[in-house]
Design an enzyme around this catalytic site. Sequence first.
Site, mmCIF file in Angstrom:
data_model
loop_
_atom_site.group_PDB
_atom_site.id
_atom_site.type_symbol
_atom_site.label_atom_id
_atom_site.label_comp_id
_atom_site.label_asym_id
_atom_site.label_seq_id
_atom_site.Cartn_x
_atom_site.Cartn_y
_atom_site.Cartn_z
ATOM 1 N N LYS A 116 52.310 30.525 46.287
ATOM 2 C CA LYS A 116 52.771 31.300 45.487
ATOM 3 C C LYS A 116 54.539 31.639 45.264
ATOM 4 C CE LYS A 116 48.073 33.524 45.897
ATOM 5 N NZ LYS A 116 47.518 34.304 44.668
ATOM 6 N N HIS A 207 44.254 41.446 33.650
ATOM 7 C CA HIS A 207 44.227 40.156 34.551
ATOM 8 C C HIS A 207 43.687 39.071 32.809
ATOM 9 C CE1 HIS A 207 42.806 37.219 37.291
ATOM 10 N NE2 HIS A 207 42.726 36.386 35.771
ATOM 11 N N LYS A 236 37.363 39.295 40.641
ATOM 12 C CA LYS A 236 36.348 38.891 38.909
ATOM 13 C C LYS A 236 34.668 39.424 39.183
ATOM 14 C CE LYS A 236 39.631 35.778 38.500
ATOM 15 N NZ LYS A 236 40.061 34.217 38.439
ATOM 16 N N ARG A 291 42.491 23.962 39.773
ATOM 17 C CA ARG A 291 40.716 24.238 39.952
ATOM 18 C C ARG A 291 39.595 24.426 38.838
ATOM 19 N NH1 ARG A 291 38.720 29.386 41.776
ATOM 20 N NH2 ARG A 291 40.295 30.193 42.114
#
Length: 455
Positions: A116, A207, A236, A291
């Site tokens: 990150k 988000h 989520k 992905r």
Amino acid sequence: MFSKILIANRGEIAVRIIRACREMGISTVAVYSQADKDALHVSIADESYCIGGPQVADSYLNMAAILTVAVVSGAQAIHPGYGLLSENAKFVSLCEKCNIEFIGPSSEMISKLGDKDEARRTMKNAGVPVTPGTDIIDDVGTAKQKAAEIGFPVLIKARSGGGGRGIRLVRREEEFENAFNSASAEAASAFGDGAVYIEKYLKPVKHIEMQLLCDKFGNVICLGERECSVQRKNQKLIEESPSPAITPEIRANMMAAAKKAALAVGYENAGTVEFLLDENKNFYFMEMNTRLQVEHPVTEMVTGIDLVQWQIRIAAGARLTVTQEKVYLHGNAIECRINSEDPDNNFRPSCGTINLLHIPGGPNVRFDTAIYQDYTVPPYYDSMIGKLIVQARSRELAIRKMKMALSELIILGVIHNRGLHLDILSDEDFVNGTYTTSFMEEFEKRHRAAKKENE
Ligand code: ADP
Ligand code: ADP
Ligand code: MG
């Protein structure tokens, strides 16, 4: 095109990928753990091989066993699904060495974007706005000082984190040291890398993520956004497309930023750029997921594009034939993740045998699952047992359709979150589309208060 693909995953996503292969006329090889011998992905694949014990470390993360099966069965490619080995650069490089095509980006790309800290720097240099924050900090004292400079609350994030793990929210300076040490320890044990950095905690935020498809010839298309602000424990719960909160102008800017991000690194295959959108409609790059995403069906429902089939075609060296001009979001799609967990007991996972199952149907109702009547949900894996997705002409109609579908869904034998979804879909903040990532916290407070009043 490949003639045989190994699916290195389990559950609904393994089933989803096997279906895509069958539609394309490709043979499938399933791998499974001792706990999964009765799993659906095993019975619908053309061939299946047991690769180890119930724990993922012994089976679904057992690289040597998976690669052995690939070689012995003659599979030319491996689809990793999401989670498990999907973002494991070491596994991808082993595939490369064994001359087996990994359906996803290269090992180099995965390590570059999975870090990150490095991803943030790369994006910043490419002119993509990133959340304000620091580089990696080793020492607690320095970290605390930097956090004070940024201003509390802050988030401590693990460089190698994912799935909501290795993240700590710190509201006050006196909590910082403990949080720093525990984030680092959690990351060290979960990801084998304890390095952390600090980000400003933005609030209220949404988000919003952008789906990309990139072929091996530098063609990049963006399939629009998914709004994923309904989260519990940073994971989520409900996703939708398009986002009820963004204007065509913001969408165009975010799509351009996502494409810029992909082009900056020469990205290949399907990928998702996650952004945070603040009150003033500024957006910031959060991370890129290299992905297929759990919530990919939402995008498939509004675009009519099969993401898994495209992943396979791209890996086989095909050119994207869908151009950006042809991408259009039709109406609205919503996904509810059905988890076998207890919303009234801190989302504690529940397992057991499904003794009654009824799956909803009708136009534009999709249920991606690997459960069936009399199936026993094992205790070793993720608690998500299905994803219910609907699409309709407008958001209002999609919500109505989802409520109808949920009320038809019957799963007896495990505790699950259907009731919670129904409550959320009737909640004012959800209905008017203004919800942010604090939604679940506020929703639970409101519900607890209402419950008390009723008592
Ligand atoms: P996404 O980022 O695709 O929306 P989440 O954030 O919920 O999905 O999950 C991210 C990560 O959580 C996955 O990459 C994986 O590490 C883990 N995960 C989620 N579901 C599963 C599953 N069914 N099996 C294994 N791992 C999972
Ligand atoms: P993971 O790799 O575990 O998915 P992310 O960096 O994507 O981790 O963050 C997970 C979630 O935490 C996001 O979806 C968002 O809700 C929240 N989050 C992350 N960064 C911030 C931030 N700087 N401010 C506020 N919320 C954040
Ligand atoms: Mg994320």
